[in-house]
Design a protein around this motif. Sequence first.
Motif, PDB file in Angstrom:
ATOM      1  N   SER A 239      25.584  84.718  65.725  1.00 15.80           N
ATOM      2  CA  SER A 239      24.581  83.829  66.318  1.00 15.80           C
ATOM      3  C   SER A 239      24.558  83.906  67.845  1.00 15.80           C
ATOM      4  O   SER A 239      23.620  83.404  68.469  1.00 15.80           O
ATOM      5  CB  SER A 239      24.812  82.382  65.864  1.00 15.80           C
ATOM      6  OG  SER A 239      26.037  81.862  66.346  1.00 15.80           O
ATOM      7  N   VAL A 240      25.567  84.560  68.451  1.00 13.54           N
ATOM      8  CA  VAL A 240      25.528  84.740  69.909  1.00 13.54           C
ATOM      9  C   VAL A 240      24.373  85.643  70.325  1.00 13.54           C
ATOM     10  O   VAL A 240      23.966  85.645  71.486  1.00 13.54           O
ATOM     11  CB  VAL A 240      26.854  85.314  70.463  1.00 13.54           C
ATOM     12  CG1 VAL A 240      27.997  84.357  70.220  1.00 13.54           C
ATOM     13  CG2 VAL A 240      27.155  86.679  69.875  1.00 13.54           C
TER      14      VAL A 240
ATOM     15  N   ARG B 181      29.392  77.665  71.312  1.00 16.30           N
ATOM     16  CA  ARG B 181      28.128  77.134  70.788  1.00 16.30           C
ATOM     17  C   ARG B 181      27.675  77.873  69.531  1.00 16.30           C
ATOM     18  O   ARG B 181      26.487  77.893  69.197  1.00 16.30           O
ATOM     19  CB  ARG B 181      27.046  77.231  71.867  1.00 16.30           C
ATOM     20  CG  ARG B 181      27.363  76.466  73.136  1.00 16.30           C
ATOM     21  CD  ARG B 181      26.243  76.528  74.148  1.00 16.30           C
ATOM     22  NE  ARG B 181      26.044  77.840  74.739  1.00 16.30           N
ATOM     23  CZ  ARG B 181      26.666  78.289  75.825  1.00 16.30           C
ATOM     24  NH1 ARG B 181      27.572  77.528  76.438  1.00 16.30           N
ATOM     25  NH2 ARG B 181      26.416  79.496  76.315  1.00 16.30           N
TER      26      ARG B 181
ATOM     27  N   ALA C  46      29.070  81.206  75.075  1.00 14.37           N
ATOM     28  CA  ALA C  46      28.310  81.177  73.820  1.00 14.37           C
ATOM     29  C   ALA C  46      29.212  80.999  72.607  1.00 14.37           C
ATOM     30  O   ALA C  46      28.785  80.478  71.574  1.00 14.37           O
ATOM     31  CB  ALA C  46      27.491  82.463  73.670  1.00 14.37           C
TER      32      ALA C  46
ATOM     33  N   ALA D 120      21.329  85.322  69.853  1.00 13.35           N
ATOM     34  CA  ALA D 120      20.207  84.532  70.372  1.00 13.35           C
ATOM     35  C   ALA D 120      20.361  84.292  71.873  1.00 13.35           C
ATOM     36  O   ALA D 120      19.366  84.281  72.616  1.00 13.35           O
ATOM     37  CB  ALA D 120      20.119  83.205  69.624  1.00 13.35           C
ATOM     38  N   GLU D 121      21.602  84.106  72.330  1.00 20.37           N
ATOM     39  CA  GLU D 121      21.828  83.877  73.757  1.00 20.37           C
ATOM     40  C   GLU D 121      21.853  85.194  74.541  1.00 20.37           C
ATOM     41  O   GLU D 121      21.563  85.218  75.735  1.00 20.37           O
ATOM     42  CB  GLU D 121      23.118  83.098  73.965  1.00 20.37           C
ATOM     43  CG  GLU D 121      23.082  81.714  73.325  1.00 20.37           C
ATOM     44  CD  GLU D 121      24.146  80.778  73.869  1.00 20.37           C
ATOM     45  OE1 GLU D 121      24.418  80.822  75.088  1.00 20.37           O
ATOM     46  OE2 GLU D 121      24.698  79.999  73.070  1.00 20.37           O
TER      47      GLU D 121
ATOM     48  N   ASP E  66      27.796  82.075  81.768  1.00 25.58           N
ATOM     49  CA  ASP E  66      27.012  81.368  80.751  1.00 25.58           C
ATOM     50  C   ASP E  66      27.164  82.015  79.383  1.00 25.58           C
ATOM     51  O   ASP E  66      27.375  81.324  78.371  1.00 25.58           O
ATOM     52  CB  ASP E  66      25.534  81.343  81.163  1.00 25.58           C
ATOM     53  CG  ASP E  66      24.698  80.511  80.206  1.00 25.58           C
ATOM     54  OD1 ASP E  66      25.015  79.324  80.014  1.00 25.58           O
ATOM     55  OD2 ASP E  66      23.735  81.055  79.623  1.00 25.58           O
ATOM     56  N   LEU E  67      27.081  83.348  79.335  1.00 25.22           N
ATOM     57  CA  LEU E  67      27.164  84.045  78.049  1.00 25.22           C
ATOM     58  C   LEU E  67      28.551  83.939  77.433  1.00 25.22           C
ATOM     59  O   LEU E  67      28.683  83.825  76.210  1.00 25.22           O
ATOM     60  CB  LEU E  67      26.779  85.517  78.233  1.00 25.22           C
ATOM     61  CG  LEU E  67      25.291  85.788  78.481  1.00 25.22           C
ATOM     62  CD1 LEU E  67      25.066  87.254  78.842  1.00 25.22           C
ATOM     63  CD2 LEU E  67      24.465  85.410  77.260  1.00 25.22           C
TER      64      LEU E  67
ATOM     65  N   GLN F  58      25.404  84.915  84.916  1.00 25.63           N
ATOM     66  CA  GLN F  58      25.061  85.276  83.538  1.00 25.63           C
ATOM     67  C   GLN F  58      26.313  85.446  82.684  1.00 25.63           C
ATOM     68  O   GLN F  58      26.359  85.017  81.534  1.00 25.63           O
ATOM     69  CB  GLN F  58      24.236  86.571  83.524  1.00 25.63           C
ATOM     70  CG  GLN F  58      22.808  86.422  84.010  1.00 25.63           C
ATOM     71  CD  GLN F  58      22.094  87.758  84.090  1.00 25.63           C
ATOM     72  OE1 GLN F  58      22.658  88.749  84.564  1.00 25.63           O
ATOM     73  NE2 GLN F  58      20.846  87.800  83.633  1.00 25.63           N
TER      74      GLN F  58
ATOM     75  N   ARG G  62      26.654  78.939  65.860  1.00 24.36           N
ATOM     76  CA  ARG G  62      25.988  78.191  64.794  1.00 24.36           C
ATOM     77  C   ARG G  62      26.901  78.109  63.572  1.00 24.36           C
ATOM     78  O   ARG G  62      27.442  79.115  63.128  1.00 24.36           O
ATOM     79  CB  ARG G  62      24.678  78.889  64.411  1.00 24.36           C
ATOM     80  CG  ARG G  62      23.903  78.202  63.298  1.00 24.36           C
ATOM     81  CD  ARG G  62      22.619  78.952  62.995  1.00 24.36           C
ATOM     82  NE  ARG G  62      22.874  80.290  62.488  1.00 24.36           N
ATOM     83  CZ  ARG G  62      23.203  80.574  61.221  1.00 24.36           C
ATOM     84  NH1 ARG G  62      23.316  79.601  60.333  1.00 24.36           N
ATOM     85  NH2 ARG G  62      23.405  81.824  60.854  1.00 24.36           N
TER      86      ARG G  62
END
Length: 234
Positions: free
Chosen positions: A16-17, A89, A86, A19-20, A82-83, A79, A91
Amino acid sequence: MIVAFDMFGTLADTSSVAAELAALCGGRAAEVAATWRARQLEYMFRVTAMGQFPSFAELTRWSLTSALAQAGFPPTESQLDDLAGAYRRLRPFDDARPALAAVRRQGHQVAVLSVGPRAWLEELSVTYGDHVDAIVSAEDAGVFKPHPGIYRYLLSRTRSEASDVLLVSGNPFDIIGASAVGLRTAWCKRDPSALFDPWGPRPDYVIAGLAELAAVLAELAAVLAPDSPDSPDC
């Protein structure tokens, strides 16, 4: 019985990473996500073999840097920061909460056993945390999977015998590591084409998803019942 669930790839979907990653990597996001995960595990195994224990956050950042470099997507520091987050976060798989609830209804205790830091695990389990009795992190054990120390720490933390613990994991290395310490195991084979390692102990059970776990536990309970013909003699 203690039912211990792995987090990454079992309760949480590491793919799901993508998506980021899409904002930076476009149509190659899924490819970069897969490389990132592979490098993360590779680095974890290497540092464990060397007797080192960097933070899982460092491993995650290093492996992301490598995956992006290989794909030709150099990130800015902002970047990258932030990544790298992930993995906090991810899912949850759709079957995670119903499965944990079913395990509790059957009278078993639920633990999360993961290489991730405790803070990450608490965030990742927020949607089903009310069904979790214990979170056991490599951060507390001082070693990563599949070092025997993390499984022994689980037994110590839960005051359990190995035969009283079922590890549920989507990762073959985790199944083999737990089996080597004597834990019962269930391989969550979400991908029908996935192959188990051609060496080491086989999983006691193979399930296609966590929804099948309730039937496994019912079968195991019948085997362990005192009047069961399959129970060991006293």
